[in-house]
Enzyme design. Sequence first.
Site, PDB file in Angstrom:
ATOM      1  N   ASN A 191       0.871  -1.177   0.000  1.00 43.93           N
ATOM      2  CA  ASN A 191       0.000   0.000   0.000  1.00 43.93           C
ATOM      3  C   ASN A 191       0.908   1.227   0.000  1.00 43.93           C
ATOM      4  O   ASN A 191       1.463   1.593   1.036  1.00 43.93           O
ATOM      5  CB  ASN A 191      -0.889  -0.040   1.255  1.00 43.93           C
ATOM      6  CG  ASN A 191      -1.745   1.200   1.418  1.00 43.93           C
ATOM      7  OD1 ASN A 191      -1.813   2.036   0.526  1.00 43.93           O
ATOM      8  ND2 ASN A 191      -2.401   1.315   2.564  1.00 43.93           N
ATOM      9  N   LYS A 250       0.231   4.268  -0.357  1.00 38.35           N
ATOM     10  CA  LYS A 250      -0.393   5.454   0.263  1.00 38.35           C
ATOM     11  C   LYS A 250      -0.132   6.709  -0.579  1.00 38.35           C
ATOM     12  O   LYS A 250      -0.008   6.609  -1.791  1.00 38.35           O
ATOM     13  CB  LYS A 250       0.086   5.611   1.709  1.00 38.35           C
ATOM     14  CG  LYS A 250      -0.188   4.328   2.530  1.00 38.35           C
ATOM     15  CD  LYS A 250      -0.070   4.523   4.013  1.00 38.35           C
ATOM     16  CE  LYS A 250      -0.348   3.209   4.731  1.00 38.35           C
ATOM     17  NZ  LYS A 250      -0.283   3.333   6.176  1.00 38.35           N
ATOM     18  N   HIS A 264      -9.675   1.040   4.744  1.00 44.94           N
ATOM     19  CA  HIS A 264      -8.411   1.221   5.472  1.00 44.94           C
ATOM     20  C   HIS A 264      -8.653   2.137   6.677  1.00 44.94           C
ATOM     21  O   HIS A 264      -9.459   3.075   6.605  1.00 44.94           O
ATOM     22  CB  HIS A 264      -7.360   1.822   4.541  1.00 44.94           C
ATOM     23  CG  HIS A 264      -5.990   1.792   5.137  1.00 44.94           C
ATOM     24  ND1 HIS A 264      -5.576   2.730   6.039  1.00 44.94           N
ATOM     25  CD2 HIS A 264      -4.968   0.915   4.992  1.00 44.94           C
ATOM     26  CE1 HIS A 264      -4.337   2.444   6.422  1.00 44.94           C
ATOM     27  NE2 HIS A 264      -3.946   1.343   5.802  1.00 44.94           N
ATOM     28  N   GLU A 301      -7.051   4.533   7.827  1.00 47.63           N
ATOM     29  CA  GLU A 301      -6.835   5.958   7.560  1.00 47.63           C
ATOM     30  C   GLU A 301      -8.059   6.580   6.892  1.00 47.63           C
ATOM     31  O   GLU A 301      -8.348   7.760   7.084  1.00 47.63           O
ATOM     32  CB  GLU A 301      -5.566   6.147   6.716  1.00 47.63           C
ATOM     33  CG  GLU A 301      -4.322   5.920   7.566  1.00 47.63           C
ATOM     34  CD  GLU A 301      -3.110   5.430   6.800  1.00 47.63           C
ATOM     35  OE1 GLU A 301      -3.086   5.482   5.562  1.00 47.63           O
ATOM     36  OE2 GLU A 301      -2.159   4.959   7.472  1.00 47.63           O
ATOM     37  N   GLU A 330      -5.618  -5.298  10.667  1.00 43.00           N
ATOM     38  CA  GLU A 330      -4.639  -4.223  10.865  1.00 43.00           C
ATOM     39  C   GLU A 330      -4.963  -3.465  12.151  1.00 43.00           C
ATOM     40  O   GLU A 330      -5.768  -2.513  12.121  1.00 43.00           O
ATOM     41  CB  GLU A 330      -4.700  -3.217   9.709  1.00 43.00           C
ATOM     42  CG  GLU A 330      -4.212  -3.738   8.387  1.00 43.00           C
ATOM     43  CD  GLU A 330      -3.596  -2.628   7.542  1.00 43.00           C
ATOM     44  OE1 GLU A 330      -2.512  -2.855   7.000  1.00 43.00           O
ATOM     45  OE2 GLU A 330      -4.183  -1.534   7.436  1.00 43.00           O
ATOM     46  N   GLY A 378       2.286   1.834  10.996  1.00 38.51           N
ATOM     47  CA  GLY A 378       3.311   2.873  10.950  1.00 38.51           C
ATOM     48  C   GLY A 378       4.012   3.133  12.265  1.00 38.51           C
ATOM     49  O   GLY A 378       4.590   4.201  12.456  1.00 38.51           O
ATOM     50  N   SER A 421       3.121  -2.368  10.319  1.00 42.45           N
ATOM     51  CA  SER A 421       4.572  -2.440  10.570  1.00 42.45           C
ATOM     52  C   SER A 421       5.214  -3.757  10.124  1.00 42.45           C
ATOM     53  O   SER A 421       6.160  -4.232  10.750  1.00 42.45           O
ATOM     54  CB  SER A 421       4.874  -2.181  12.046  1.00 42.45           C
ATOM     55  OG  SER A 421       4.493  -0.866  12.397  1.00 42.45           O
ATOM     56  N   GLY A 463       2.683  -1.243   4.333  1.00 35.63           N
ATOM     57  CA  GLY A 463       2.712   0.187   4.033  1.00 35.63           C
ATOM     58  C   GLY A 463       4.129   0.673   3.796  1.00 35.63           C
ATOM     59  O   GLY A 463       4.693   0.492   2.717  1.00 35.63           O
TER      60      GLY A 463
HETATM   61  P1  PGA Z   1       2.596   0.117   7.731  1.00 31.35           P
HETATM   62  O1  PGA Z   1       1.141   0.370   7.087  1.00 31.35           O
HETATM   63  O2  PGA Z   1       3.130  -1.136   7.110  1.00 31.35           O
HETATM   64  O3  PGA Z   1       3.372   1.336   7.383  1.00 31.35           O
HETATM   65  O4  PGA Z   1       2.388  -0.040   9.203  1.00 31.35           O
HETATM   66  C1  PGA Z   1       0.264  -0.677   6.852  1.00 31.35           C
HETATM   67  C2  PGA Z   1      -1.008  -0.136   6.275  1.00 31.35           C
HETATM   68  O5  PGA Z   1      -1.422   0.969   6.651  1.00 31.35           O
HETATM   69  O6  PGA Z   1      -1.656  -0.795   5.420  1.00 31.35           O
END
Ligand code: PGA
Length: 254
Positions: free
Chosen positions: A8, A10, A96, A98, A168, A174, A214, A235
């Site tokens: 992803n 982003k 997601h 976010e 998630e 993150g 992560s 991500g």
């Molecule tokens: P991350 O994000 O791997 O940076 O933790 C995962 C995601 O938001 O899908």
Amino acid sequence: MQKLIVGNLKMNLLSPQDRDRYLAWMDKELKSRKLKNSEIVLCPPFVHLEAFRKWNNKKVKLGAQNVFPEEKGSYTGEISPVMLKNLGCEYVIIGHSERRRYFSESGHEINLKLISALKNGLKPILCVGESQVEKDNYETMKVITKQVKDALANVKRAKAEQINIAYEPIWAVGSDIVPAANEIMEARLLIRKILVEMFGKKYAEMVRILYGGSVSPVFAKQTCIDPGMDGALIGRESLVPHGFIKTAEIINNN
Ligand code: PGA
């Protein structure tokens, strides 16, 4: 069942030059690798979908980060599932954290997006997971149950094979903090149980359940292999082709 490893990207790769550098690096990393047991999917920002399609690396499939439920019309700024399909997308991330957080996406909206994606031949990657506060209040199981049930309401079990669910935990996205393997496994078992209730055992087993938050080469074993996940949603590490493909390789080979 093949593992599903999704990057992803982003809101990154800010210029055509950044994007082309990224694709060239990804080509290099993919060249010598055998990832036979896995499907590798990259989900760039909408504006790069066309370039990723033209890049046409046979080892990588294309996905989008979001979709609007309507197919066409007066919806300024939105992107339809038909457009995504016509641009060569096979997958789409839906719900997601976010988007739930910054755009207040509700369970109902997520359900409409998921149904529309399926109708238009896109495979959803549905994201579910609890916040830190919900975790502290021991609400993880309740939150996951509601998110899965809301998102899959009125979905026909014949579509199960197309559906993917990523667990998630929001606090792990993150953050470089990841749950223990047994916590992730508990979430996987719960999601499978809900799917069995909704679709019956045979169809429930067709849904791939991924982990996201992560994921990197360091955490791949603890977050994806030990809890028995069917893949990963990645991500930050997907912005670094070397780390992304190394993670994919670890998951693929286990
Ligand atoms: P991350 O994000 O791997 O940076 O933790 C995962 C995601 O938001 O899908």
